[in-house]
Design a protein around this motif. Structure first.
Motif, PDB file in Angstrom:
ATOM      1  N   UNK A  55      -4.275  -0.470   7.440  1.00 24.37           N
ATOM      2  CA  UNK A  55      -3.186   0.508   7.494  1.00 24.37           C
ATOM      3  C   UNK A  55      -3.683   1.836   6.921  1.00 24.37           C
ATOM      4  N   UNK A  56      -3.168   2.924   7.461  1.00 29.48           N
ATOM      5  CA  UNK A  56      -3.551   4.249   6.966  1.00 29.48           C
ATOM      6  C   UNK A  56      -3.265   4.367   5.460  1.00 29.48           C
ATOM      7  N   UNK A  57      -2.185   3.693   5.017  1.00 31.53           N
ATOM      8  CA  UNK A  57      -1.833   3.765   3.590  1.00 31.53           C
ATOM      9  C   UNK A  57      -2.850   3.008   2.722  1.00 31.53           C
ATOM     10  N   UNK A  58      -3.448   1.952   3.290  1.00 29.82           N
ATOM     11  CA  UNK A  58      -4.507   1.240   2.551  1.00 29.82           C
ATOM     12  C   UNK A  58      -5.748   2.127   2.437  1.00 29.82           C
ATOM     13  N   UNK A  59      -6.062   2.827   3.543  1.00 26.14           N
ATOM     14  CA  UNK A  59      -7.230   3.714   3.525  1.00 26.14           C
ATOM     15  C   UNK A  59      -7.044   4.820   2.488  1.00 26.14           C
ATOM     16  N   UNK A  60      -5.837   5.392   2.442  1.00 25.64           N
ATOM     17  CA  UNK A  60      -5.567   6.439   1.444  1.00 25.64           C
ATOM     18  C   UNK A  60      -5.696   5.853   0.036  1.00 25.64           C
ATOM     19  N   UNK A  61      -5.138   4.653  -0.147  1.00 21.96           N
ATOM     20  CA  UNK A  61      -5.205   3.985  -1.450  1.00 21.96           C
ATOM     21  C   UNK A  61      -6.645   3.781  -1.908  1.00 21.96           C
ATOM     22  N   UNK A  62      -7.491   3.342  -0.996  1.00 24.25           N
ATOM     23  CA  UNK A  62      -8.900   3.140  -1.344  1.00 24.25           C
ATOM     24  C   UNK A  62      -9.537   4.453  -1.793  1.00 24.25           C
ATOM     25  N   UNK A  63      -9.243   5.516  -1.035  1.00 22.40           N
ATOM     26  CA  UNK A  63      -9.830   6.816  -1.376  1.00 22.40           C
ATOM     27  C   UNK A  63      -9.303   7.336  -2.711  1.00 22.40           C
ATOM     28  N   UNK A  64      -8.075   6.927  -3.068  1.00 26.09           N
ATOM     29  CA  UNK A  64      -7.515   7.340  -4.359  1.00 26.09           C
ATOM     30  C   UNK A  64      -8.055   6.486  -5.503  1.00 26.09           C
ATOM     31  N   UNK A 122      24.692   5.838   0.712  1.00 27.51           N
ATOM     32  CA  UNK A 122      23.839   5.921  -0.487  1.00 27.51           C
ATOM     33  C   UNK A 122      23.498   7.375  -0.837  1.00 27.51           C
ATOM     34  N   UNK A 123      23.931   8.306  -0.001  1.00 27.61           N
ATOM     35  CA  UNK A 123      23.656   9.718  -0.257  1.00 27.61           C
ATOM     36  C   UNK A 123      22.220  10.127   0.043  1.00 27.61           C
ATOM     37  N   UNK A 124      21.563   9.385   0.931  1.00 28.52           N
ATOM     38  CA  UNK A 124      20.164   9.690   1.246  1.00 28.52           C
ATOM     39  C   UNK A 124      20.100  10.700   2.397  1.00 28.52           C
ATOM     40  N   UNK A 125      19.442  11.815   2.154  1.00 27.12           N
ATOM     41  CA  UNK A 125      19.339  12.819   3.213  1.00 27.12           C
ATOM     42  C   UNK A 125      18.187  12.529   4.159  1.00 27.12           C
ATOM     43  N   UNK A 126      17.146  11.881   3.611  1.00 27.70           N
ATOM     44  CA  UNK A 126      16.064  11.457   4.497  1.00 27.70           C
ATOM     45  C   UNK A 126      15.590  10.063   4.136  1.00 27.70           C
ATOM     46  N   UNK A 127      15.098   9.366   5.158  1.00 27.60           N
ATOM     47  CA  UNK A 127      14.686   7.984   4.960  1.00 27.60           C
ATOM     48  C   UNK A 127      13.302   7.794   5.580  1.00 27.60           C
ATOM     49  N   UNK A 128      12.381   7.302   4.757  1.00 27.56           N
ATOM     50  CA  UNK A 128      11.050   6.972   5.247  1.00 27.56           C
ATOM     51  C   UNK A 128      11.090   5.582   5.875  1.00 27.56           C
ATOM     52  N   UNK A 129      10.624   5.478   7.119  1.00 27.73           N
ATOM     53  CA  UNK A 129      10.612   4.205   7.840  1.00 27.73           C
ATOM     54  C   UNK A 129       9.176   3.920   8.279  1.00 27.73           C
ATOM     55  N   UNK A 130       8.395   3.222   7.443  1.00 26.43           N
ATOM     56  CA  UNK A 130       6.963   3.052   7.748  1.00 26.43           C
ATOM     57  C   UNK A 130       6.693   2.187   8.982  1.00 26.43           C
ATOM     58  N   UNK A 173       0.822  -1.209   0.000  1.00 20.56           N
ATOM     59  CA  UNK A 173       0.000   0.000   0.000  1.00 20.56           C
ATOM     60  C   UNK A 173       0.861   1.266   0.000  1.00 20.56           C
ATOM     61  N   UNK A 174       2.033   1.220   0.664  1.00 19.08           N
ATOM     62  CA  UNK A 174       2.950   2.370   0.609  1.00 19.08           C
ATOM     63  C   UNK A 174       3.396   2.584  -0.838  1.00 19.08           C
ATOM     64  N   UNK A 175       3.821   1.482  -1.480  1.00 16.61           N
ATOM     65  CA  UNK A 175       4.296   1.577  -2.877  1.00 16.61           C
ATOM     66  C   UNK A 175       3.187   2.074  -3.803  1.00 16.61           C
ATOM     67  N   UNK A 176       1.967   1.541  -3.575  1.00 21.01           N
ATOM     68  CA  UNK A 176       0.856   1.884  -4.472  1.00 21.01           C
ATOM     69  C   UNK A 176       0.513   3.375  -4.387  1.00 21.01           C
ATOM     70  N   UNK A 177       0.447   3.912  -3.168  1.00 24.74           N
ATOM     71  CA  UNK A 177       0.081   5.335  -3.106  1.00 24.74           C
ATOM     72  C   UNK A 177       1.238   6.217  -3.592  1.00 24.74           C
ATOM     73  N   UNK A 178       2.477   5.794  -3.334  1.00 28.80           N
ATOM     74  CA  UNK A 178       3.602   6.607  -3.818  1.00 28.80           C
ATOM     75  C   UNK A 178       3.619   6.644  -5.334  1.00 28.80           C
TER      76      UNK A 178
END
Lengths: 195, 282
Positions: free
Chosen positions: B253-262, B69-77, B21-26
């Motif tokens: 998951x909140x990401x699934x809820x967002x996905x459904x709404x999208x 890897x040169x990453x300035x920020x990292x998302x950690x779900x 669901x994270x991948x899908x909404x992104x």
């Protein structure tokens, strides 16, 4: 190099000073308001709820320190941080719990009732040491070997497999040797402390 | 937009639907995530319970890889991984001696400067502003937002606002058209890591959470942590036996809820992987 495991050996000082020195947590600030025990979701499961544990450490006698190290409390503590989030003196009780767990484990003073909980942690770390990432099936198999709880959760497995939630084979990182070396260095430091 | 991404073991293991669901909404919103190279487990509860040095070194290796890897920020779900990474940054970052000690264990210098984003930090900053014009199917349901422990405590280190009554998930759910209820168990513990070794504790603690949400008329519980999800969903049978009561209350998951709404296909959001079926009328 100062060794951060120096808290694990027997120390001349009691737990009170040792915790102050090693973790910077000042247990003497506790005035027994009891908010930690009131908010703790598992105070009822503990032999000594958090506020009592703090008081026992304050007493600062070898006998009470022994009781604290053999307590069940810290093993059921979930590190949910409710206690410290409500403490008027901002005492970091979860940090104290970590310290007590590791010390009790290293000195072989763990409460008998805590064995399955400790076995689970051991099985978890073993899986990471071998693969670099957690392999849940491997963790459960190893846990069952340690605890002889062979039938536990067997009924969940088919449903998990069906839903793609259980993988037969581990996912492994490339630099497993480097990771295993990290584990080894922490064990080595601990051994040096015990001598 | 490029953001670093640390999935953690749960998202690859027992909670693939969170990852999906994270991948899908992104991808629906044009955000690309770059996975931290050859990442390892953060050590979770086990490491800090038995071996403090390991509990610092394992997350420190992840941070070192993110830096390399040169990453300035990292998302950690995963809330547990997020909590460990933030705690380690806080502890090691403030202590020069500890930095040296951990560098010696890692056999490379400690580099812990990547900004660690929780799923809620990320959604609030990068997803919320895009939502208004992208919502296809508003979720007209009463829901209970459940934050658990690891996203809000310790509040000073995580910089959590209103840690006894957080609002960020509630706000997102309201934007999706849902009614986020007021309830008493938003930040109570589900039993977390004792799921296997003391299942009875989970049945009791998670049972109280379900009970209050159901009592106040919620039709679903919204979560942002794989442990909370598995305790409330996968352990449902044990909870129902323990409380001698059935709950008709799916957990998303909140990401699934967002996905459904999208308007994203529920299968792509992993909604068919739950033990408690999600049959919300949309």
């Amino acid at each position: 190099m100062e060794n951060i495991h120096s808290h694990l050996g027997h120390s001349a000082n009691g737990l009170l000073q040792e915790i102050r020195q090693q973790t910077a947590v000042n247990i003497q600030a506790c005035y027994q308001c009891g908010k930690c025990s009131a908010g703790c979701p598992l105070a009822g499961e503990m032999d000594f709820p958090p506020s009592l544990l703090m008081r026992m450490i304050q007493v600062n006698k070898p006998e009470t320190d022994e009781k604290v190290l053999g307590a069940y409390s810290m093993w059921v503590c979930l590190t949910c941080n409710t206690c410290s989030s409500r403490c008027p003196m901002e005492i970091d009780i979860p940090r104290v719990m970590d310290h007590l767990r590791e010390k009790s484990f290293t000195l072989g003073k763990t409460n008998k009732k805590a064995s399955p909980i400790i076995d689970f942690h051991k099985a978890f770390l073993k899986s990471i040491e071998v693969n670099g990432r957690l392999h849940e099936l491997g963790l459960i198999v190893y846990y069952k070997m340690l605890t002889f709880r062979l039938m536990q959760d067997v009924m969940l497995a088919p449903g998990m497999l069906l839903r793609g939630k259980l993988h037969l084979f581990p996912e492994r990182i490339r630099q497993r040797k480097q990771l295993a070396a990290i584990f080894k260095r922490t064990y080595k430091r601990r051994k040096e402390q015990e001598v | 937009m490029n953001i670093g991404f640390y999935p953690g073991c749960s998202m690859q293991g027992s909670s693939p639907e969170y990852n999906e669901s994270v991948q899908a909404i992104c991808s629906a919103l044009g955000i690309s995530l770059i996975e931290v190279s050859d990442w390892n487990c953060c050590g979770a509860t086990a490491a800090h319970n038995l071996n403090r040095e390991l509990s610092l070194a394992l997350p420190a290796r992840i941070l070192a890889h993110a830096a390399a890897d040169g990453l300035e920020e990292v998302l950690v779900p995963c809330a547990a991984c997020y909590n460990r990474l933030k705690m380690v940054q806080h502890e090691i970052g403030a202590d020069r001696k500890l930095q040296d000690s951990i560098s010696e264990i890692l056999d490379e210098p400690y580099q812990g400067n990547a900004r660690i984003l929780s799923i809620l930090d990320f959604l609030e900053r990068d997803v919320e502003p895009l939502l208004a014009e992208k919502i296809m199917k508003p979720l007209k349901q009463k829901i209970a937002c459940y934050y658990g422990c690891l996203l809000v405590r310790p509040q000073n280190i995580l910089d959590a606002k209103r840690h006894e009554d957080p609002q960020s998930m509630d706000h997102i759910m309201q934007l999706l058209g849902a009614e986020a209820i007021d309830w008493a168990f938003k930040t109570e513990c589900c039993g977390a890591g004792l799921s296997v070794s003391k299942t009875g504790v989970v049945a009791e603690l998670s049972g109280r959470i379900l009970d209050d949400a159901a009592h106040r008329g919620a039709k679903a519980i919204i979560v942002a942590c794989p442990m909370c999800h598995s305790n409330l969903d996968m352990r449902r049978k044990a909870i129902e036996q323990h409380r001698n009561k059935d709950f008709d209350l799916p957990v998303m998951y909140i990401t699934q809820a967002i996905g459904l709404a999208l308007g994203i296909d529920p299968v792509k959001l992993g909604l068919k992987r739950h033990f408690v079926p999600v049959n919300l009328e949309l």
